[in-house]
Design a protein around this motif. Structure first.
Motif, PDB file in Angstrom:
ATOM      1  N   SER A   1       0.817  -1.219   0.000  1.00  0.00           N
ATOM      2  CA  SER A   1       0.000   0.000   0.000  1.00  0.00           C
ATOM      3  C   SER A   1       0.848   1.265   0.000  1.00  0.00           C
ATOM      4  CB  SER A   1      -0.943   0.000   1.200  1.00  0.00           C
ATOM      5  OG  SER A   1      -0.192  -0.059   2.399  1.00  0.00           O
ATOM      6  N   SER A   2       2.098   1.167   0.412  1.00  0.00           N
ATOM      7  CA  SER A   2       2.969   2.347   0.455  1.00  0.00           C
ATOM      8  C   SER A   2       3.882   2.466  -0.768  1.00  0.00           C
ATOM      9  CB  SER A   2       3.830   2.306   1.722  1.00  0.00           C
ATOM     10  OG  SER A   2       4.658   1.159   1.711  1.00  0.00           O
ATOM     11  N   SER A   3       3.741   1.589  -1.728  1.00  0.00           N
ATOM     12  CA  SER A   3       4.598   1.598  -2.916  1.00  0.00           C
ATOM     13  C   SER A   3       4.340   2.835  -3.773  1.00  0.00           C
ATOM     14  CB  SER A   3       4.353   0.343  -3.754  1.00  0.00           C
ATOM     15  OG  SER A   3       5.124   0.395  -4.942  1.00  0.00           O
ATOM     16  N   SER A   4       5.410   3.407  -4.316  1.00  0.00           N
ATOM     17  CA  SER A   4       5.263   4.546  -5.227  1.00  0.00           C
ATOM     18  C   SER A   4       5.223   4.088  -6.690  1.00  0.00           C
ATOM     19  CB  SER A   4       6.414   5.536  -5.023  1.00  0.00           C
ATOM     20  OG  SER A   4       7.649   4.902  -5.312  1.00  0.00           O
ATOM     21  N   LEU A   5       5.361   2.784  -6.911  1.00  0.00           N
ATOM     22  CA  LEU A   5       5.313   2.231  -8.268  1.00  0.00           C
ATOM     23  C   LEU A   5       3.910   2.404  -8.852  1.00  0.00           C
ATOM     24  CD1 LEU A   5       6.943   0.599 -10.382  1.00  0.00           C
ATOM     25  CD2 LEU A   5       5.999  -1.463  -9.331  1.00  0.00           C
ATOM     26  N   ARG A   6       3.812   2.916 -10.074  1.00  0.00           N
ATOM     27  CA  ARG A   6       2.499   3.187 -10.664  1.00  0.00           C
ATOM     28  C   ARG A   6       2.138   2.242 -11.805  1.00  0.00           C
ATOM     29  NH1 ARG A   6       1.374   4.500  -6.484  1.00  0.00           N
ATOM     30  NH2 ARG A   6       1.569   6.565  -5.675  1.00  0.00           N
ATOM     31  N   PHE A   7       3.134   1.699 -12.506  1.00  0.00           N
ATOM     32  CA  PHE A   7       2.864   0.818 -13.643  1.00  0.00           C
ATOM     33  C   PHE A   7       3.813  -0.371 -13.627  1.00  0.00           C
ATOM     34  CE2 PHE A   7       1.837   5.134 -14.991  1.00  0.00           C
ATOM     35  CZ  PHE A   7       0.531   4.980 -15.411  1.00  0.00           C
ATOM     36  N   VAL A   8       3.280  -1.563 -13.966  1.00  0.00           N
ATOM     37  CA  VAL A   8       4.078  -2.767 -14.168  1.00  0.00           C
ATOM     38  C   VAL A   8       3.662  -3.343 -15.507  1.00  0.00           C
ATOM     39  CG1 VAL A   8       4.536  -5.124 -13.379  1.00  0.00           C
ATOM     40  CG2 VAL A   8       4.351  -3.293 -11.713  1.00  0.00           C
ATOM     41  N   PHE A   9       4.624  -3.601 -16.369  1.00  0.00           N
ATOM     42  CA  PHE A   9       4.358  -4.206 -17.671  1.00  0.00           C
ATOM     43  C   PHE A   9       4.956  -5.599 -17.684  1.00  0.00           C
ATOM     44  CE2 PHE A   9       4.140   0.316 -18.322  1.00  0.00           C
ATOM     45  CZ  PHE A   9       3.030   0.458 -19.123  1.00  0.00           C
TER      46      PHE A   9
ATOM     47  N   THR B   1      -0.839   0.678  -8.084  1.00  0.00           N
ATOM     48  CA  THR B   1      -0.103   0.181  -9.240  1.00  0.00           C
ATOM     49  C   THR B   1      -1.050  -0.440 -10.262  1.00  0.00           C
ATOM     50  OG1 THR B   1       1.778  -0.314  -7.805  1.00  0.00           O
ATOM     51  CG2 THR B   1       1.770  -1.348  -9.976  1.00  0.00           C
ATOM     52  N   ARG B   2      -0.893  -0.054 -11.523  1.00  0.00           N
ATOM     53  CA  ARG B   2      -1.673  -0.642 -12.617  1.00  0.00           C
ATOM     54  C   ARG B   2      -0.776  -1.661 -13.315  1.00  0.00           C
ATOM     55  NH1 ARG B   2      -3.834   4.266 -15.994  1.00  0.00           N
ATOM     56  NH2 ARG B   2      -4.834   2.586 -17.156  1.00  0.00           N
ATOM     57  N   ILE B   3      -1.335  -2.825 -13.629  1.00  0.00           N
ATOM     58  CA  ILE B   3      -0.555  -3.920 -14.208  1.00  0.00           C
ATOM     59  C   ILE B   3      -1.052  -4.189 -15.622  1.00  0.00           C
ATOM     60  CG2 ILE B   3       0.142  -6.324 -13.930  1.00  0.00           C
ATOM     61  CD1 ILE B   3      -0.436  -5.972 -10.915  1.00  0.00           C
ATOM     62  N   PHE B   4      -0.117  -4.310 -16.561  1.00  0.00           N
ATOM     63  CA  PHE B   4      -0.442  -4.513 -17.964  1.00  0.00           C
ATOM     64  C   PHE B   4       0.256  -5.752 -18.504  1.00  0.00           C
ATOM     65  CE2 PHE B   4      -1.057  -0.072 -17.152  1.00  0.00           C
ATOM     66  CZ  PHE B   4      -2.120   0.307 -17.945  1.00  0.00           C
ATOM     67  N   ASN B   5      -0.418  -6.438 -19.416  1.00  0.00           N
ATOM     68  CA  ASN B   5       0.174  -7.536 -20.172  1.00  0.00           C
ATOM     69  C   ASN B   5       0.523  -6.971 -21.546  1.00  0.00           C
ATOM     70  OD1 ASN B   5       0.961 -10.094 -21.000  1.00  0.00           O
ATOM     71  ND2 ASN B   5      -1.090 -10.709 -21.577  1.00  0.00           N
ATOM     72  N   ILE B   6       1.744  -7.219 -21.995  1.00  0.00           N
ATOM     73  CA  ILE B   6       2.168  -6.713 -23.300  1.00  0.00           C
ATOM     74  C   ILE B   6       2.604  -7.883 -24.166  1.00  0.00           C
ATOM     75  CG2 ILE B   6       2.776  -4.407 -22.514  1.00  0.00           C
ATOM     76  CD1 ILE B   6       5.635  -5.256 -22.247  1.00  0.00           C
ATOM     77  N   TYR B   7       2.392  -7.753 -25.459  1.00  0.00           N
ATOM     78  CA  TYR B   7       2.718  -8.820 -26.392  1.00  0.00           C
ATOM     79  C   TYR B   7       3.352  -8.207 -27.630  1.00  0.00           C
ATOM     80  CZ  TYR B   7       2.212 -12.497 -29.842  1.00  0.00           C
ATOM     81  OH  TYR B   7       2.469 -13.426 -30.801  1.00  0.00           O
TER      82      TYR B   7
END
Length: 74
Positions: free
Chosen positions: A4-12, A34-40
């Motif tokens: 909950s204290s993470s400053s990370l906003r995006f994970v791909f 944090t928003r998490i994305f799948n990339i291809y």
């Protein structure tokens, strides 16, 4: 990373099948933004052909939701 204290906003996530939605929900603490994305795409040149957000916070989807954005190229 998903506290909950993470400053990370995006994970791909790319190159492999993303973790199951229920596992991501177990790891992501309430209040984490944090928003998490799948990339291809063509991994060898880091050219991403498709991006799909993994709806970790949408509890109405249940745990059976799969992120499908295409099939591997031969």
């Amino acid at each position: 990373m998903l506290s909950s204290s993470s400053s990370l906003r995006f994970v791909f996530l790319g190159g492999e099948i993303p973790p199951p939605l229920n596992l991501l929900r177990l790891r992501k603490e309430r209040g984490n933004r944090t928003r998490i994305f799948n990339i291809y795409g063509i991994t060898e040149v880091s050219c991403w052909a498709a991006v799909k957000e993994i709806p970790v916070d949408d509890e109405s989807l249940g745990n059976g939701y799969e992120v499908y954005i295409g099939s591997p190229m031969s």
